[in-house]
Design an enzyme around this catalytic site. Structure first.
Site, PDB file in Angstrom:
ATOM      1  N   CYS A  56      -9.056  -2.202   7.706  1.00 29.73           N
ATOM      2  CA  CYS A  56      -8.363  -3.285   7.005  1.00 29.73           C
ATOM      3  C   CYS A  56      -9.155  -4.584   7.157  1.00 29.73           C
ATOM      4  O   CYS A  56      -9.368  -5.303   6.184  1.00 29.73           O
ATOM      5  CB  CYS A  56      -6.951  -3.463   7.553  1.00 29.73           C
ATOM      6  SG  CYS A  56      -5.875  -2.056   7.228  1.00 29.73           S
TER       7      CYS A  56
ATOM      8  N   ALA B  58      -3.555  -6.695   4.525  1.00 27.83           N
ATOM      9  CA  ALA B  58      -2.983  -7.379   5.672  1.00 27.83           C
ATOM     10  C   ALA B  58      -1.471  -7.227   5.711  1.00 27.83           C
ATOM     11  O   ALA B  58      -0.761  -7.704   4.815  1.00 27.83           O
ATOM     12  CB  ALA B  58      -3.349  -8.863   5.635  1.00 27.83           C
TER      13      ALA B  58
ATOM     14  N   ARG C 127       0.718   2.989  -0.531  1.00 27.58           N
ATOM     15  CA  ARG C 127       0.486   4.385  -0.154  1.00 27.58           C
ATOM     16  C   ARG C 127       1.536   4.917   0.816  1.00 27.58           C
ATOM     17  O   ARG C 127       1.765   6.121   0.889  1.00 27.58           O
ATOM     18  CB  ARG C 127      -0.907   4.548   0.464  1.00 27.58           C
ATOM     19  CG  ARG C 127      -1.075   3.821   1.766  1.00 27.58           C
ATOM     20  CD  ARG C 127      -2.366   4.095   2.493  1.00 27.58           C
ATOM     21  NE  ARG C 127      -2.426   3.276   3.695  1.00 27.58           N
ATOM     22  CZ  ARG C 127      -1.809   3.587   4.846  1.00 27.58           C
ATOM     23  NH1 ARG C 127      -1.124   4.690   4.944  1.00 27.58           N
ATOM     24  NH2 ARG C 127      -1.895   2.767   5.885  1.00 27.58           N
TER      25      ARG C 127
ATOM     26  N   HIS D  33       0.405  -8.878   2.353  1.00 19.65           N
ATOM     27  CA  HIS D  33       1.717  -8.382   1.942  1.00 19.65           C
ATOM     28  C   HIS D  33       2.732  -8.355   3.080  1.00 19.65           C
ATOM     29  O   HIS D  33       2.385  -8.214   4.248  1.00 19.65           O
ATOM     30  CB  HIS D  33       1.587  -6.976   1.340  1.00 19.65           C
ATOM     31  CG  HIS D  33       0.801  -6.035   2.198  1.00 19.65           C
ATOM     32  ND1 HIS D  33      -0.563  -5.847   2.034  1.00 19.65           N
ATOM     33  CD2 HIS D  33       1.154  -5.244   3.242  1.00 19.65           C
ATOM     34  CE1 HIS D  33      -0.993  -4.973   2.920  1.00 19.65           C
ATOM     35  NE2 HIS D  33       0.034  -4.592   3.678  1.00 19.65           N
TER      36      HIS D  33
END
Length: 287
Positions: A169, A191, A21, A230
């Site tokens: 998150c 993450a 995003r 990631h």
């Protein structure tokens, strides 16, 4: 902390390229787990310097139930509100983005983040309009019904996600009591491995230690479970630098033993001992 570097290496070696995003791009894996024995030391990354004060101030802010970035700045900087308007916190970028999303011309003056973690931990909105203090209920259940399989706190309130500056998150965590020891498992849906994960590991390890103390329990494990883990494309160089560095022994966290309520902890109640680390590594946060 070998576990953290193993995660980083795993993502670099097996991850897939994915858009996100923020438009930054990531190398990502889906599904991973790390385990830390909290009796072996405090799990704070040593291959780059991590600033404990930011970790503690955010955690105290969550526990307090606040969603105002100015209050976080007060806790972090130890200053009065009128003196902290220009001081930064780990939530400053998200607070500024929230102001833009709400259409304010001067978004940097909008410091209310919506019903993020603190609101969900302490005043989850029930179907009938009442509020649920999940944290207080969780601690009461650990004390009175430690064998329960429902020792869970959730920040993923579907009905309020659109009101949040950043949907959670670290979405929910569960506690487990066995042989007089308290363990915690966190599920993190998303993450940021380089910037966020060292912070998250230390924060939930510390929370487990704090709750163990007020519940008169010994320490067990902290288990960190990931959904999308990631590395952002602009963090790859920094990740490889970390992987090239020597791992030092984990430090020790000392907590004021006089504290008997989760709501009584203050910044000065925590002392990190024997923390040896490499220099910090700068990287840009994707917002």
């Amino acid at each position: 902390m070998k576990q953290y570097l193993d995660l980083m290496k795993h993502v670099l070696e097996t991850g897939v390229l994915k858009e996100d995003r923020t438009g930054t791009g990531t190398t990502s894996v889906f599904g991973y787990q790390m385990r830390f024995d909290l009796n072996s030391g405090f799990p704070l990354v040593t291959t780059k310097k991590c600033h404990l004060k930011a970790i503690v101030s955010e955690l105290l802010w969550f526990i307090e139930g606040s969603t105002d970035e100015r209050r976080l700045a007060e806790i972090h900087h130890g200053d009065k509100r009128e003196n902290i308007i220009d001081k930064k916190t780990v939530w400053t970028a998200n607070a500024n983005a929230q102001g833009k999303n709400l259409g304010y011309e001067n978004s940097e003056l909008v410091k209310e983040l919506g019903p993020v973690y603190g609101a969900q931990w302490r005043s989850w909105k029930n179907y009938d309009g009442s509020s649920i203090d999940q944290l207080s209920e969780l601690i009461n259940q650990i004390k009175t019904n430690p064998n329960s399989r429902r020792l869970i706190l959730s920040a993923w309130n579907v009905g309020e996600i659109e009101k949040m500056a950043l949907p959670p998150c670290h979405t929910f965590f569960q506690f487990y009591v066995a042989n007089g020891k308290l363990s915690c498992q966190l599920y993190q849906r998303s993450a940021d491995i380089f910037l966020g994960v060292p912070f998250n590991i230390a924060s939930y390890a510390l929370l487990t230690m704090m709750i163990a103390q007020v519940c008169d329990l010994e320490l067990g494990d902290f288990i960190h479970t990931f959904g999308d883990a990631h590395l952002y494309s602009n963090h790859i160089e920094q990740a490889n630098l970390q992987l090239s560095r020597e791992i030092y022994s984990m430090p020790t966290m000392k907590i004021n033993k006089d504290i008997k309520s989760i709501f009584d902890y203050k910044m000065e109640d925590f002392e990190l001992e024997n923390y040896k680390s490499h220099d910090s590594i700068k990287a840009k946060m994707a917002v």
